[in-house]
Design a protein around this motif. Structure first.
Motif, PDB file in Angstrom:
ATOM      1  N   VAL A   9      89.211  47.638  35.173  1.00 31.12           N
ATOM      2  CA  VAL A   9      88.432  47.312  33.973  1.00 31.12           C
ATOM      3  C   VAL A   9      87.798  45.929  34.105  1.00 31.12           C
ATOM      4  O   VAL A   9      86.602  45.742  33.879  1.00 31.12           O
ATOM      5  CB  VAL A   9      89.312  47.396  32.706  1.00 31.12           C
ATOM      6  N   TRP A  10      88.606  44.924  34.493  1.00 27.31           N
ATOM      7  CA  TRP A  10      88.077  43.573  34.575  1.00 27.31           C
ATOM      8  C   TRP A  10      87.027  43.417  35.678  1.00 27.31           C
ATOM      9  O   TRP A  10      85.965  42.823  35.451  1.00 27.31           O
ATOM     10  CB  TRP A  10      89.206  42.569  34.771  1.00 27.31           C
ATOM     11  N   PRO A  11      87.261  43.936  36.906  1.00 26.17           N
ATOM     12  CA  PRO A  11      86.194  43.845  37.913  1.00 26.17           C
ATOM     13  C   PRO A  11      84.906  44.510  37.485  1.00 26.17           C
ATOM     14  O   PRO A  11      83.813  44.010  37.780  1.00 26.17           O
ATOM     15  CB  PRO A  11      86.806  44.548  39.140  1.00 26.17           C
ATOM     16  N   MET A  12      85.004  45.647  36.779  1.00 30.20           N
ATOM     17  CA  MET A  12      83.786  46.313  36.307  1.00 30.20           C
ATOM     18  C   MET A  12      83.034  45.421  35.325  1.00 30.20           C
ATOM     19  O   MET A  12      81.808  45.298  35.373  1.00 30.20           O
ATOM     20  CB  MET A  12      84.142  47.645  35.643  1.00 30.20           C
ATOM     21  N   ALA A  13      83.764  44.777  34.429  1.00 31.53           N
ATOM     22  CA  ALA A  13      83.125  43.865  33.482  1.00 31.53           C
ATOM     23  C   ALA A  13      82.576  42.643  34.208  1.00 31.53           C
ATOM     24  O   ALA A  13      81.528  42.098  33.851  1.00 31.53           O
ATOM     25  CB  ALA A  13      84.123  43.442  32.419  1.00 31.53           C
ATOM     26  N   GLN A  14      83.282  42.199  35.250  1.00 28.89           N
ATOM     27  CA  GLN A  14      82.846  41.038  36.011  1.00 28.89           C
ATOM     28  C   GLN A  14      81.579  41.330  36.810  1.00 28.89           C
ATOM     29  O   GLN A  14      80.842  40.408  37.168  1.00 28.89           O
ATOM     30  CB  GLN A  14      83.978  40.611  36.953  1.00 28.89           C
ATOM     31  N   PHE A  15      81.330  42.583  37.070  1.00 30.51           N
ATOM     32  CA  PHE A  15      80.118  42.964  37.792  1.00 30.51           C
ATOM     33  C   PHE A  15      78.876  42.458  37.061  1.00 30.51           C
ATOM     34  O   PHE A  15      77.899  42.033  37.689  1.00 30.51           O
ATOM     35  CB  PHE A  15      80.080  44.492  37.944  1.00 30.51           C
ATOM     36  N   GLY A  16      78.936  42.489  35.748  1.00 24.82           N
ATOM     37  CA  GLY A  16      77.817  41.964  34.966  1.00 24.82           C
ATOM     38  C   GLY A  16      77.615  40.479  35.178  1.00 24.82           C
ATOM     39  O   GLY A  16      76.482  39.986  35.229  1.00 24.82           O
ATOM     40  N   GLN A  17      78.724  39.733  35.319  1.00 21.52           N
ATOM     41  CA  GLN A  17      78.613  38.293  35.579  1.00 21.52           C
ATOM     42  C   GLN A  17      77.937  38.040  36.919  1.00 21.52           C
ATOM     43  O   GLN A  17      77.160  37.095  37.077  1.00 21.52           O
ATOM     44  CB  GLN A  17      80.017  37.665  35.578  1.00 21.52           C
ATOM     45  N   ILE A  18      78.268  38.885  37.901  1.00 27.48           N
ATOM     46  CA  ILE A  18      77.657  38.726  39.235  1.00 27.48           C
ATOM     47  C   ILE A  18      76.153  38.961  39.157  1.00 27.48           C
ATOM     48  O   ILE A  18      75.351  38.208  39.722  1.00 27.48           O
ATOM     49  CB  ILE A  18      78.310  39.702  40.235  1.00 27.48           C
ATOM     50  N   ILE A  19      75.768  40.031  38.465  1.00 27.14           N
ATOM     51  CA  ILE A  19      74.339  40.309  38.289  1.00 27.14           C
ATOM     52  C   ILE A  19      73.667  39.155  37.561  1.00 27.14           C
ATOM     53  O   ILE A  19      72.550  38.724  37.906  1.00 27.14           O
ATOM     54  CB  ILE A  19      74.134  41.615  37.511  1.00 27.14           C
ATOM     55  N   ASN A  20      74.347  38.609  36.566  1.00 30.06           N
ATOM     56  CA  ASN A  20      73.825  37.487  35.796  1.00 30.06           C
ATOM     57  C   ASN A  20      73.585  36.281  36.700  1.00 30.06           C
ATOM     58  O   ASN A  20      72.513  35.652  36.676  1.00 30.06           O
ATOM     59  CB  ASN A  20      74.820  37.139  34.684  1.00 30.06           C
ATOM     60  N   MET A  21      74.580  35.946  37.537  1.00 32.79           N
ATOM     61  CA  MET A  21      74.431  34.812  38.452  1.00 32.79           C
ATOM     62  C   MET A  21      73.331  35.079  39.480  1.00 32.79           C
ATOM     63  O   MET A  21      72.586  34.165  39.857  1.00 32.79           O
ATOM     64  CB  MET A  21      75.761  34.532  39.151  1.00 32.79           C
ATOM     65  N   PHE A  22      73.233  36.318  39.935  1.00 35.80           N
ATOM     66  CA  PHE A  22      72.197  36.659  40.919  1.00 35.80           C
ATOM     67  C   PHE A  22      70.808  36.453  40.328  1.00 35.80           C
ATOM     68  O   PHE A  22      69.917  35.902  40.997  1.00 35.80           O
ATOM     69  CB  PHE A  22      72.362  38.100  41.378  1.00 35.80           C
ATOM     70  N   GLN A  23      70.607  36.896  39.099  1.00 37.79           N
ATOM     71  CA  GLN A  23      69.293  36.747  38.477  1.00 37.79           C
ATOM     72  C   GLN A  23      68.925  35.285  38.275  1.00 37.79           C
ATOM     73  O   GLN A  23      67.780  34.875  38.502  1.00 37.79           O
ATOM     74  CB  GLN A  23      69.264  37.485  37.128  1.00 37.79           C
ATOM     75  N   ARG A  24      69.894  34.475  37.879  1.00 37.04           N
ATOM     76  CA  ARG A  24      69.649  33.042  37.745  1.00 37.04           C
ATOM     77  C   ARG A  24      69.300  32.430  39.108  1.00 37.04           C
ATOM     78  O   ARG A  24      68.373  31.627  39.224  1.00 37.04           O
ATOM     79  CB  ARG A  24      70.887  32.345  37.173  1.00 37.04           C
ATOM     80  N   ALA A  25      70.077  32.804  40.122  1.00 38.49           N
ATOM     81  CA  ALA A  25      69.841  32.253  41.460  1.00 38.49           C
ATOM     82  C   ALA A  25      68.484  32.692  42.000  1.00 38.49           C
ATOM     83  O   ALA A  25      67.782  31.904  42.653  1.00 38.49           O
ATOM     84  CB  ALA A  25      70.956  32.693  42.401  1.00 38.49           C
ATOM     85  N   GLU A  26      68.089  33.935  41.744  1.00 39.77           N
ATOM     86  CA  GLU A  26      66.806  34.421  42.244  1.00 39.77           C
ATOM     87  C   GLU A  26      65.652  33.660  41.595  1.00 39.77           C
ATOM     88  O   GLU A  26      64.676  33.307  42.271  1.00 39.77           O
ATOM     89  CB  GLU A  26      66.667  35.912  41.977  1.00 39.77           C
ATOM     90  N   ALA A  27      65.771  33.393  40.287  1.00 41.46           N
ATOM     91  CA  ALA A  27      64.728  32.614  39.610  1.00 41.46           C
ATOM     92  C   ALA A  27      64.645  31.211  40.203  1.00 41.46           C
ATOM     93  O   ALA A  27      63.552  30.659  40.391  1.00 41.46           O
ATOM     94  CB  ALA A  27      65.018  32.543  38.108  1.00 41.46           C
ATOM     95  N   SER A  28      65.793  30.629  40.522  1.00 48.29           N
ATOM     96  CA  SER A  28      65.806  29.292  41.133  1.00 48.29           C
ATOM     97  C   SER A  28      65.249  29.330  42.544  1.00 48.29           C
ATOM     98  O   SER A  28      64.506  28.434  42.960  1.00 48.29           O
ATOM     99  CB  SER A  28      67.233  28.740  41.139  1.00 48.29           C
ATOM    100  N   ALA A  29      65.627  30.367  43.303  1.00 45.29           N
ATOM    101  CA  ALA A  29      65.143  30.475  44.683  1.00 45.29           C
ATOM    102  C   ALA A  29      63.625  30.614  44.732  1.00 45.29           C
ATOM    103  O   ALA A  29      62.971  30.094  45.645  1.00 45.29           O
ATOM    104  CB  ALA A  29      65.809  31.659  45.381  1.00 45.29           C
ATOM    105  N   GLU A  30      63.042  31.298  43.758  1.00 48.18           N
ATOM    106  CA  GLU A  30      61.590  31.430  43.703  1.00 48.18           C
ATOM    107  C   GLU A  30      60.932  30.059  43.574  1.00 48.18           C
ATOM    108  O   GLU A  30      59.932  29.761  44.229  1.00 48.18           O
ATOM    109  CB  GLU A  30      61.186  32.312  42.522  1.00 48.18           C
ATOM    110  N   ARG A  31      61.490  29.214  42.710  1.00 43.68           N
ATOM    111  CA  ARG A  31      60.927  27.882  42.507  1.00 43.68           C
ATOM    112  C   ARG A  31      61.112  27.020  43.760  1.00 43.68           C
ATOM    113  O   ARG A  31      60.210  26.268  44.158  1.00 43.68           O
ATOM    114  CB  ARG A  31      61.588  27.215  41.300  1.00 43.68           C
ATOM    115  N   ILE A  32      62.277  27.130  44.376  1.00 42.31           N
ATOM    116  CA  ILE A  32      62.565  26.315  45.567  1.00 42.31           C
ATOM    117  C   ILE A  32      61.641  26.688  46.719  1.00 42.31           C
ATOM    118  O   ILE A  32      60.983  25.832  47.324  1.00 42.31           O
ATOM    119  CB  ILE A  32      64.035  26.473  45.976  1.00 42.31           C
TER     120      ILE A  32
END
Length: 645
Positions: free
Chosen positions: A330-353
């Motif tokens: 249950v917890w890893p499945m919920a944590q999957f959303g956090q990973i996607i969240n961090m990935f999207q933030r990182a991708e937006a930053s990587a675009e700027r960099i």
């Protein structure tokens, strides 16, 4: 630019739009050299998670084989002949394996954290230094329409965002993957039918996550841009705090900070509203899998008969293992959303960099070019024209020659293009047409570093770096001895005031040299140029911030410094350049007069009228000159750089 225009403008939007698959580029370009640490982290993550799954599996086996004796005691992948037959020994073996799994698992967790942290920190360091190195090598035109806070946001916040994903996000992604696969294998091996129930939320989670990604991606791009705007406003205001206080505009500036902060709040809150709906929804879907597993499995064990289409038997130990592992799922499945969240933030930053890294300036240094060799120091401008951002021309068809060792002064009204002429010599910008040569070498065909190394520049804005007085004088001549630093300071009439500072040459000058007066900063800057001992000296209002007496002393030193080297000088105080070998008079980006001081006075042209203004002979000036001066002052140019002196 108005505050409204500035708030709405994103100077890095074009760069971001050009970047494709920034995270793939990050991992392949910067991750490849650090394959060992990340590989160690991945392997350790796999083994650590496998060991984490052993205790629930062994507990189920112990319940069925030792406590309830529903079936024979056996361990996966271990031949029965190797196992003890005594129940006490079986129990102690189980305890020992569980204890060993925790002990060895802790070691693998340490290796995993070391591997991913080393991977993330190395990439963070390299990306930041590469981005800064690329940025500082861009031509000045790039910086003309960029806020310092925006660039600081990329170097700091965006790079840190990448580190958070590479460390926490990537680490969690592998842990999650191993956990889900490992649990699925164990559950299927115990009871394939009940495993379908336990894993039933997975497809729904995948669809739910896909929708989340589509909605959150543009939000995070806007958030990263908003952070840069907040930083720009704060950096602007802190840099101008003296003006704010002296103008009594604290309330006005607080309002502007509130406005840009409110826009960041609105943008960020839009992303937060999507995120706070997603995570509880994800946890609810995962929880449904646990409830269904408990309901179906519990009924199965309680009645001894599989409900509905389910057949066969389900022992108590297997049911306990299902419950424990489903709960872990249950917890890893919920944590999957956090990973996607961090990935999207990182991708937006990587675009700027990477958008910044891929920025191409107008100045392109050719490969395999020779170093500049200065022999006589002869400088020639041949039909030079230039415009900022391909707008209205600032310099138009300028030609003049300066023999080695001569001093040429550039004078003219504000906005005539005087400073621009010298910035072209430094190759801070490249000409649109025409050429500039030093000893018959086109400055575009020599190494840029050798060109600038041959020149000393003292501008009207005497910028000092945070550090000591000695550090600032020796900047660019880092191997200079203390005696050389003192000699340069004496030549710039700076030694006496430096000696009277609290710590002498070791006195900290503060941010931008704020602890020194304007005149003191200017003398330190002149000492820096003297210490460099350049072949060509550029003085752009080099004595603008000193009093008349200090100017006289500095001018005496500059006369000695310029005696045997080619010198370019810009001065609004015409008395400081009247002894120049040649005076070039500019108006509206064109040369309108040239000659010596006496020759230009006799022509009774623009130079003579400017001299008359400074001599206080305003009443004798012709009306045409006064009207032209009024038109020049009233003229507005959209590009701030076009008002350059």
């Amino acid at each position: 630019m108005s505050s409204i225009d500035w708030e709405d403008d994103d100077p890095f939007e074009d760069q971001r739009d050009r970047i494709d698959k920034p995270m793939k580029r990050l991992l392949f370009s910067y991750g490849r050299p650090h394959w060992f640490s990340v590989s160690a982290g991945i392997l350790a993550s796999i083994f650590a998670r496998i060991l984490d799954l052993l205790p629930p599996l062994l507990l189920g086996i112990a319940i069925d084989g030792i406590f309830l004796r529903n079936e024979a005691f056996s361990l996966p992948l271990v031949p029965d002949a190797w196992l003890p037959t005594n129940e006490t020994e079986q129990f102690m073996l189980t305890v020992a394996i569980i204890a060993a799994s925790f002990l060895i698992g802790a070691a693998f967790h340490w290796i995993r954290n070391w591997g991913f942290n080393a991977f993330a920190q190395n990439i963070q360091h390299e990306v930041r230094t590469d981005t800064y190195d690329k940025m500082q090598r861009l031509d000045m035109e790039f910086f003309a329409d960029k806020q310092t806070g925006e660039m600081m946001s990329i170097l700091s916040n965006d790079v840190n965002q990448l580190e958070r994903f590479l460390n926490d996000g990537l680490n969690s992604a592998f842990r999650l993957g191993v956990m889900v696969i490992g649990i699925a294998v164990i559950l299927v091996s115990l009871n394939p039918q009940l495993a379908l129930v336990a894993m039933s939320p997975v497809p729904l989670i995948a669809v739910f996550t896909y929708i989340f990604v589509k909605r959150i991606q543009p939000k995070y791009a806007a958030v990263r841009s908003s952070v840069g705007k907040v930083n720009s406003r704060l950096e602007n205001n802190l840099g101008g705090i003296q003006v704010i206080k002296s103008s009594n505009t604290e309330n006005f500036e607080s309002g502007r900070v509130d406005e840009v902060s409110q826009k960041y709040f609105g943008t960020n809150w839009g992303a937060i509203k999507i995120r706070i709906k997603f995570f509880p929804g994800l946890q609810l879907i995962s929880g449904i899998g646990f409830v269904l597993t408990f309901l179906v499995g519990g009924y199965w064990v309680f009645t001894g008969v599989g409900p509905g289409p389910f057949t066969g038997t389900l022992n108590e130990g297997a049911f306990v293992t299902f419950i424990l592992l489903t709960q872990q799922l249950v917890w890893p499945m919920a944590q999957f959303g956090q990973i996607i969240n961090m990935f999207q933030r990182a991708e937006a930053s990587a675009e700027r960099i990477f958008g910044l890294m891929d920025e191409n300036g107008r100045i392109e240094e050719q490969t395999d070019v020779e170093e500049l060799v200065v022999s006589d120091g002869r400088v020639s401008y041949d039909s030079v024209s230039f415009s900022y951002n391909n707008n209205e021309q600032i310099i138009s068809d300028i030609s003049f020659d300066v023999d080695g060792g001569e001093t040429v002064a550039l004078v003219g009204p504000t906005g005539a293009g005087k400073s621009t002429v010298l910035k072209l010599l430094l190759r801070l910008y490249d000409t649109d047409a025409g050429s500039i040569t030093i000893d018959n070498q086109d400055i575009r065909n020599v190494q840029l570093s050798s060109l600038r190394q041959s020149m000393g520049y003292v501008g009207q804005d005497s910028y000092l770096f945070y550090g000591t007085v000695k550090d600032n004088i020796a900047y660019g001549a880092f191997d200079a001895s203390d005696a050389d630093v003192v000699a340069a300071a004496k030549a710039a009439e700076a030694h006496d005031f430096i000696e009277n500072l609290p710590d002498g040459y070791d006195t900290m000058v503060g941010e931008r040299g704020v602890k020194l007066s304007g005149g003191q900063r200017q003398r330190v800057a002149i000492a820096r140029a003297i210490l460099k001992d350049p072949d060509i000296l550029i003085l752009d209002e080099a004595t603008s911030d000193v009093d008349t007496e200090t100017e006289m002393l500095i001018q005496r030193s500059l006369d000695e410094l310029t005696e045997e080297r080619t010198t370019f000088a810009i001065a609004h105080r015409l008395s400081t350049i009247k002894d120049a070998d040649m005076i070039v008079v500019l108006e509206d980006g064109q040369i309108v007069e040239r000659g010596t001081h006496s020759e230009l006075l006799s022509e009774d042209g623009l130079y003579a009228h400017l001299w008359g203004v400074q001599a206080g002979e305003i009443d004798s000036l012709p009306e045409e000159f006064i009207q032209r001066a009024a038109r020049r002052q009233a003229r507005t140019n959209v590009d701030i750089e076009s008002t350059d002196d």
